[in-house]
Scaffold this motif. Structure first.
Motif, PDB file in Angstrom:
ATOM      1  N   UNK A  14       9.408  -2.478  -0.599  1.00  0.00           N
ATOM      2  CA  UNK A  14       9.939  -1.364   0.208  1.00  0.00           C
ATOM      3  C   UNK A  14       9.106  -0.105   0.042  1.00  0.00           C
ATOM      4  N   UNK A  15       8.221  -0.092  -0.946  1.00  0.00           N
ATOM      5  CA  UNK A  15       7.370   1.070  -1.201  1.00  0.00           C
ATOM      6  C   UNK A  15       6.207   1.158  -0.215  1.00  0.00           C
ATOM      7  N   UNK A  16       6.067   0.172   0.645  1.00  0.00           N
ATOM      8  CA  UNK A  16       4.985   0.161   1.628  1.00  0.00           C
ATOM      9  C   UNK A  16       4.963   1.480   2.410  1.00  0.00           C
ATOM     10  N   UNK A  17       3.802   2.164   2.331  1.00  0.00           N
ATOM     11  CA  UNK A  17       3.612   3.411   3.064  1.00  0.00           C
ATOM     12  C   UNK A  17       4.312   4.623   2.482  1.00  0.00           C
ATOM     13  N   UNK A  18       4.975   4.458   1.361  1.00  0.00           N
ATOM     14  CA  UNK A  18       5.757   5.543   0.767  1.00  0.00           C
ATOM     15  C   UNK A  18       4.915   6.368  -0.204  1.00  0.00           C
ATOM     16  N   UNK A  19       5.423   7.561  -0.492  1.00  0.00           N
ATOM     17  CA  UNK A  19       4.831   8.457  -1.483  1.00  0.00           C
ATOM     18  C   UNK A  19       5.751   8.436  -2.700  1.00  0.00           C
ATOM     19  N   UNK A  20       5.273   7.873  -3.800  1.00  0.00           N
ATOM     20  CA  UNK A  20       6.056   7.699  -5.023  1.00  0.00           C
ATOM     21  C   UNK A  20       5.609   8.748  -6.042  1.00  0.00           C
ATOM     22  N   UNK A  21       6.588   9.395  -6.676  1.00  0.00           N
ATOM     23  CA  UNK A  21       6.280  10.363  -7.728  1.00  0.00           C
ATOM     24  C   UNK A  21       7.049   9.981  -8.980  1.00  0.00           C
ATOM     25  N   UNK A  22       6.325   9.840 -10.091  1.00  0.00           N
ATOM     26  CA  UNK A  22       6.925   9.572 -11.396  1.00  0.00           C
ATOM     27  C   UNK A  22       6.695  10.794 -12.281  1.00  0.00           C
ATOM     28  N   UNK A  39       0.863  -1.181   0.000  1.00  0.00           N
ATOM     29  CA  UNK A  39       0.000   0.000   0.000  1.00  0.00           C
ATOM     30  C   UNK A  39       0.898   1.229   0.000  1.00  0.00           C
ATOM     31  N   UNK A  40       0.690   2.094  -0.983  1.00  0.00           N
ATOM     32  CA  UNK A  40       1.502   3.307  -1.088  1.00  0.00           C
ATOM     33  C   UNK A  40       0.694   4.363  -1.831  1.00  0.00           C
ATOM     34  N   UNK A  41       1.291   5.521  -1.983  1.00  0.00           N
ATOM     35  CA  UNK A  41       0.681   6.591  -2.761  1.00  0.00           C
ATOM     36  C   UNK A  41       1.542   6.786  -4.001  1.00  0.00           C
ATOM     37  N   UNK A  42       0.915   6.720  -5.164  1.00  0.00           N
ATOM     38  CA  UNK A  42       1.634   6.909  -6.425  1.00  0.00           C
ATOM     39  C   UNK A  42       1.013   8.097  -7.150  1.00  0.00           C
ATOM     40  N   UNK A  43       1.833   9.108  -7.364  1.00  0.00           N
ATOM     41  CA  UNK A  43       1.383  10.328  -8.044  1.00  0.00           C
ATOM     42  C   UNK A  43       0.115  10.903  -7.413  1.00  0.00           C
ATOM     43  N   UNK A  44       0.100  10.884  -6.077  1.00  0.00           N
ATOM     44  CA  UNK A  44      -1.004  11.471  -5.331  1.00  0.00           C
ATOM     45  C   UNK A  44      -2.213  10.583  -5.125  1.00  0.00           C
ATOM     46  N   UNK A  45      -2.176   9.354  -5.648  1.00  0.00           N
ATOM     47  CA  UNK A  45      -3.315   8.447  -5.506  1.00  0.00           C
ATOM     48  C   UNK A  45      -2.930   7.262  -4.626  1.00  0.00           C
ATOM     49  N   UNK A  46      -3.803   6.933  -3.688  1.00  0.00           N
ATOM     50  CA  UNK A  46      -3.584   5.768  -2.829  1.00  0.00           C
ATOM     51  C   UNK A  46      -3.705   4.513  -3.691  1.00  0.00           C
ATOM     52  N   UNK A  47      -2.745   3.601  -3.537  1.00  0.00           N
ATOM     53  CA  UNK A  47      -2.718   2.380  -4.344  1.00  0.00           C
ATOM     54  C   UNK A  47      -2.447   1.174  -3.460  1.00  0.00           C
ATOM     55  N   UNK A  48      -2.992   0.055  -3.865  1.00  0.00           N
ATOM     56  CA  UNK A  48      -2.733  -1.221  -3.190  1.00  0.00           C
ATOM     57  C   UNK A  48      -2.566  -2.292  -4.248  1.00  0.00           C
ATOM     58  N   UNK A  49      -1.524  -3.104  -4.105  1.00  0.00           N
ATOM     59  CA  UNK A  49      -1.269  -4.136  -5.107  1.00  0.00           C
ATOM     60  C   UNK A  49      -0.554  -5.293  -4.450  1.00  0.00           C
ATOM     61  N   UNK A  50      -0.931  -6.490  -4.817  1.00  0.00           N
ATOM     62  CA  UNK A  50      -0.226  -7.688  -4.389  1.00  0.00           C
ATOM     63  C   UNK A  50       0.942  -7.866  -5.353  1.00  0.00           C
ATOM     64  N   UNK A  51       2.174  -7.908  -4.807  1.00  0.00           N
ATOM     65  CA  UNK A  51       3.353  -7.994  -5.660  1.00  0.00           C
ATOM     66  C   UNK A  51       4.249  -9.154  -5.230  1.00  0.00           C
ATOM     67  N   UNK A  52       4.963  -9.695  -6.187  1.00  0.00           N
ATOM     68  CA  UNK A  52       5.989 -10.692  -5.923  1.00  0.00           C
ATOM     69  C   UNK A  52       7.064 -10.007  -5.094  1.00  0.00           C
ATOM     70  N   UNK A  53       7.491 -10.623  -4.004  1.00  0.00           N
ATOM     71  CA  UNK A  53       8.465  -9.983  -3.119  1.00  0.00           C
ATOM     72  C   UNK A  53       9.813  -9.748  -3.798  1.00  0.00           C
ATOM     73  N   UNK A  54      10.035 -10.367  -4.936  1.00  0.00           N
ATOM     74  CA  UNK A  54      11.290 -10.186  -5.677  1.00  0.00           C
ATOM     75  C   UNK A  54      11.203  -9.095  -6.731  1.00  0.00           C
TER      76      UNK A  54
END
Length: 163
Positions: free
Chosen positions: A71-79, A10-25
């Motif tokens: 590692x993006x858990x709880x982070x604010x990501x900007x692209x 769960x993180x914020x990407x470009x200002x939007x809250x996002x949740x995704x199941x991802x491969x840990x690798x």
């Protein structure tokens, strides 16, 4: 042989809250490109040497190819896509890249713009040599770098009201 392991991120990407199941690798690059279709995040060297995949994480520039998606858990990501205005307008920095012919093939440009965004967001006035050093984690095969430096310096001075 072990099975794949997944984790909910769960993180914020470009200002939007996002949740995704991802491969840990999975790398953050893969999550952003494959799961969210944010294709400004380029896959270049995939070992953190070229800067093409650069994004801002909590305001700091990172090579997303060597940053695990988990590692993006709880982070604010900007692209780069997150720099667009409400009507799709580009930022002043992107316009400076165009004005100064700081792009050619364009592959490295999103990474440069994201690192430059971190530099400009600091609100500091850097010398050209300091900007050069701050952008040294990026590779470009086309431009020769000088116009990129001019575009960043021009935008920095304009934002700071310096001639």
């Amino acid at each position: 042989m072990t099975g794949q392991s997944y984790k909910l991120v769960s993180c914020t990407i470009n200002g939007k809250k996002c949740e995704k199941m991802v491969d840990v690798r999975s790398s953050l690059t893969d999550m952003l490109r494959n799961d969210y279709r944010l294709t400004s995040v380029k896959k270049g060297c995939e070992v953190g040497e070229c800067g093409a995949c650069n994004v801002l994480i909590d305001g700091e520039a990172f090579n997303s190819c060597i940053y695990l998606a988990i590692w993006a858990e709880g982070k604010d990501i900007l692209t780069l896509e997150g720099l667009m205005g409400p009507n799709g307008e580009i930022s002043d920095l992107q316009q400076a890249f165009i004005d100064e012919t700081a792009i050619q093939c364009g592959f490295c440009t999103p990474g440069f713009v994201m690192s430059a965004t971190e530099i400009l967001n600091s609100g500091k006035l850097y010398s050209k040599e300091e900007v050069r050093k701050l952008l040294s984690g990026h590779l470009c095969r086309c431009t020769g770098y000088e116009n990129i430096l001019v575009a960043v310096e021009k935008t920095m001075k304009k934002r700071l009201g310096v001639d």
